[in-house]
Write an enzyme that holds these catalytic residues in place. Structure first.
Site, short mmCIF file in Angstrom:
data_model
loop_
_atom_site.label_atom_id
_atom_site.label_comp_id
_atom_site.label_asym_id
_atom_site.label_seq_id
_atom_site.Cartn_x
_atom_site.Cartn_y
_atom_site.Cartn_z
N CYS A 80 63.71 0.93 32.16
CA CYS A 80 64.85 0.10 32.52
C CYS A 80 64.38 -1.27 33.01
CB CYS A 80 65.67 0.79 33.61
SG CYS A 80 67.06 -0.18 34.19
N CYS B 258 70.00 3.57 37.63
CA CYS B 258 70.84 2.46 38.11
C CYS B 258 72.09 2.25 37.27
CB CYS B 258 70.03 1.17 38.17
SG CYS B 258 69.60 0.49 36.54
N ASP C 272 43.08 -10.70 17.69
CA ASP C 272 42.90 -9.32 18.14
C ASP C 272 43.64 -8.40 17.18
OD1 ASP C 272 42.80 -6.89 19.39
OD2 ASP C 272 43.71 -7.56 21.27
#
EC number: 6.3.5.13
Length: 448
Positions: A225, A250, A357
């Site tokens: 969240c 929440c 990368d």
């Protein structure tokens, strides 16, 4: 300084000088076949007139539209442009995909005359997710499309949460009339939209449970969240962390999309292109375009280079699917594995535009590609890294598929075409610079 859409006389000379020199550079670069001149003219003009971006963007009659996100910017931008042009609007657009500041300025100058006057109704600019906060103040966009945020080139950009916080802080300073079109299925983007109390925010997303994945894939970024940090409960996932979710702690939850996706066809193949369709369609509706006009544009849409682009090479069909990060590559692999075509060429580069990368390939679900069988050819600057990843995708890959490593791209393409039956399509999955190289080999033309 710009008053309304008019530039004050004292600023016209420097702007005109900057634009005319930039156009001369463009002509020279293209005449010498050195590339598309999509970045250099902007870099030069900016040295002459540092305020080039606001001086040009504020001349756009109906406003500038920014399209930002990790995946889907080019396709969404191009589709939105098609829609607006069908309505008779004149549109400036960075169609080459040059989405850093110099590229944005070059695109605007392309539509300006020699003295820097810009006579267009809209400008659609796809914007690199890392520079979005920097260009909001000078551009003052009318509408921003927030597509998604995934891990992409972590060596350059950092984590998703860092970027989203910078986006939110910058967007919150824009005027109340600014329109935000946000992806409801991406928790980070959805939360960002919910926190904008001043701007108008509308959402797009999928309502198609039949397209849920069987499980959450390995390449996920935002399954917690964004409000309280608790793990989200997913009713279903469409791709990566994008789906229908709620927070049991929440109460944070996904906003309902404006458009019912189940009633809409899509541009191109792949579920990710359904998101691009809905994003562009939602933005167009916010600009007052009729739904019928948007729907009419879908069957005639032509993809940008490398984005599900199809070519006929020596009588054989080739489909190029840009694959530049874990989520995007998982989705292109989904397209390949859902087809009956069994020859695939993967091209992995590690140049600056790709991200140096390449460890992200270990987050890609290559197991699905290997275990289905067929012929896999790998090439590119990091061909052996990709070959190793494919080897680890199955304890005995030689029993399920034929793996060929060919460092030379021309030879790799020839080999792939030789292994593709006449009635099948060769799928090519390249990173960004690899896609440019592939297209140059296939078409004989550079795109830079």
């Amino acid at each position: 300084m710009v008053v309304g859409n008019k530039i004050q006389f004292k600023d016209k000379l420097r702007l005109g000088l900057a634009v005319s020199i930039a156009k001369s550079v463009t002509l020279m670069v293209r005449s010498l076949n050195l590339g598309a001149a999509s970045v250099l003219p902007g870099a030069i003009a900016r040295r002459i007139e540092p305020r080039l971006l606001p001086l040009l963007s504020q001349q756009v009659k109906n406003g500038v539209i920014l399209v930002a996100g990790t995946n889907g910017k080019t396709t969404t931008s191009l589709f939105l442009r098609d829609i607006l042009e069908r309505q008779g609007f004149r549109v400036a657009h960075n169609s080459t995909g040059a989405n850093l500041e110099n590229g944005l300025m070059t695109a605007l100058m392309e539509s300006a005359n020699l003295v820097g006057s810009l006579d267009v109704d809209y400008a659609i600019l796809e914007v690199d997710e890392n520079i979005l906060p920097r260009v909001l103040a000078p551009i003052q966009p009318k509408l921003i499309v927030c597509l998604n945020l995934f891990r992409d080139q972590l060596d350059r950009y950092g984590e998703v949460d860092t970027i989203s916080k910078r986006w939110g802080s910058a967007i919150a300073t824009l005027p109340p009339e600014t329109i935000i079109v946000a992806n409801a299925d991406d928790p980070t983007i959805c939360y960002l939209g919910q926190q904008l109390s001043q701007q108008r925010v509308t959402f797009f997303g999928l309502n198609e449970p039949e397209n849920y994945l069987e499980s959450i894939p390995h390449a996920v970024d935002s399954i917690y969240c964004p409000s309280c940090g608790h793990a989200l409960d997913y009713k279903g996932v469409y791709l990566s962390h994008m789906g229908e979710y709620t927070c049991p702690s929440c109460g944070f939850t996904r906003n309902q999309p404006t458009i019912d996706s189940s009633r809409w066809p899509q541009i191109l193949i792949g579920l990710y292109n359904k998101y691009n369709t809905l994003a562009a369609a939602t933005a167009a509706m916010e600009l007052g375009i009729e739904e019928a006009t948007i729907r009419d544009a879908i069957p005639n849409f032509q993809p940008a280079f490398g984005r599900a682009e199809e070519l006929n090479i020596n009588g054989k069909q080739v489909r190029i699917l840009l694959s530049k990060n874990p989520v995007g590559t998982n989705e292109t692999i989904r397209v390949v594995t859902q087809s009956h075509h069994k020859t695939t060429l993967l091209v992995l580069n590690d140049r600056i535009q790709d991200g140096e990368d390449v460890s992200w390939i270990w987050d890609v679900d290559t197991e699905k590609l290997v275990q289905r069988g067929g012929t896999l050819i790998v090439s590119g600057d990091r061909a052996y890294d990709m070959a190793l990843r494919l080897r680890y995708s199955d304890p005995a890959p030689q029993n399920t598929c034929k793996l060929i490593v060919q460092e030379n791209l021309q030879q790799a393409i020839n080999t792939a075409l030789e292994h593709t039956p006449d009635h099948e399509t060769l799928h090519i999955l390249p990173t960004y610079t690899a896609m440019l190289d592939v297209r140059e080999v296939l078409t004989g033309r550079k795109i830079r």
